[in-house]
Design an enzyme around this catalytic site. Structure first.
Site, PDB file in Angstrom:
ATOM      1  N   ASP A 103     -16.446 -16.290-128.565  1.00 62.95           N
ATOM      2  CA  ASP A 103     -15.921 -15.194-127.755  1.00 62.95           C
ATOM      3  C   ASP A 103     -14.988 -14.325-128.601  1.00 62.95           C
ATOM      4  O   ASP A 103     -14.439 -14.784-129.602  1.00 62.95           O
ATOM      5  CB  ASP A 103     -15.127 -15.747-126.560  1.00 62.95           C
ATOM      6  CG  ASP A 103     -16.020 -16.540-125.611  1.00 62.95           C
ATOM      7  OD1 ASP A 103     -17.231 -16.269-125.579  1.00 62.95           O
ATOM      8  OD2 ASP A 103     -15.488 -17.421-124.914  1.00 62.95           O
TER       9      ASP A 103
HETATM   10  N1  URA Z   1     -16.948 -21.953-125.637  1.00 63.96           N
HETATM   11  C1  URA Z   1     -16.280 -20.909-125.119  1.00 63.96           C
HETATM   12  O1  URA Z   1     -15.938 -20.888-123.951  1.00 63.96           O
HETATM   13  N2  URA Z   1     -16.009 -19.869-125.946  1.00 63.96           N
HETATM   14  C2  URA Z   1     -16.330 -19.853-127.244  1.00 63.96           C
HETATM   15  O2  URA Z   1     -16.026 -18.887-127.952  1.00 63.96           O
HETATM   16  C3  URA Z   1     -17.024 -20.961-127.770  1.00 63.96           C
HETATM   17  C4  URA Z   1     -17.312 -22.002-126.944  1.00 63.96           C
END
Ligand code: URA
Length: 235
Positions: A103
């Site tokens: 993310d």
């Molecule tokens: N899980 C998440 O919620 N976000 C990420 O960036 C990676 C794994």
């Protein structure tokens, strides 16, 4: 392989453009300028320099990036710059892509490659490559939450409960969680499903590869052959 072809393959532009760069004296091998675009070089272990910057000859470019927050893992980002902007233009030209997505606000270990097979092997849920995250949570992490994460939680739009491969509290509001899938917002959704909330997320490991301790946030480096081995996927 001809020098102009080598440059083209490494993202330095069209064959014609690479030829012009070589003729302009911008390319060196073993410390000496080579201005013949058609010179035939052995590629094994070759290091060439463009404008004084060394490049190893690599059939596939695979690198490890310490992802900062505020970057999207997409070639066409929507709200923030792409992680690919942290790389030199020649690498972007090669068509490298992040392996899986973190993310925008997640930090830590991100592998980037133009090796489609490696990308597929590491992203495919079937291979169950472990990914280790450190999550800072809004509320204290308790034993019941750990138990539920290990037993499996049902996420919206998923047919089956998903269980963490490992989960442990490493601080009052710090959770280390290992997952083997790569579902959208998986860690945040799993933590929410047990009544807590992720406030910050950092990826520490993929397969057996830990984020190199000396790799500063925003920096990248080539993945070594030994590190490639630790990923637990064959070539
Ligand atoms: N899980 C998440 O919620 N976000 C990420 O960036 C990676 C794994």
């Amino acid at each position: 392989m001809q020098l102009e072809r080598i440059l083209q393959m490494h993202g330095f532009g069209t064959r014609k453009g690479c030829r012009a760069m070589i003729r302009a004296g911008r390319v060196a091998v073993a410390g000496a300028v080579v201005d013949d675009p058609f010179v035939d070089l052995a590629t094994d272990g070759l290091i060439f320099a463009v404008d004084g910057v060394d490049w190893p000859f690599l059939e596939f470019a695979t690198l490890v990036l310490h992802k900062p927050a505020g970057y999207e893992c997409s070639r066409k980002p929507q709200h923030h710059p792409s992680v690919l902007e942290l790389l030199p233009p020649a690498l972007r030209e090669r068509g490298v892509q992040p392996i899986g997505r973190l993310d925008e606000d997640t930090t830590g270990l991100l592998l980037i490659t133009d090796d489609g097979q490696l990308n597929h092997q590491l992203s495919s849920g079937k291979r169950k490559v472990p990914k280790v995250y450190r999550a800072t949570t809004k509320h204290a992490v308790d034993a019941a939450q750990i138990e539920q994460l290990l037993a499996g939680v049902l996420l919206h739009d998923e047919p089956e409960p998903i269980a963490a491969a490992a989960a442990e509290a490493i601080g009052e509001r710090l959770l280390r969680l290992t997952v083997t899938e790569g579902k959208y917002h998986q860690v945040k959704r799993m933590v929410a499903a047990v009544g807590n909330r992720v406030e910050a997320l950092h990826r520490e490991m993929v397969g057996g590869l830990a984020l190199p301790a000396d790799l500063k946030i925003g920096d990248w480096r080539w993945l070594t052959a030994a590190e490639r081995e630790t990923l637990g996927v064959s070539r």
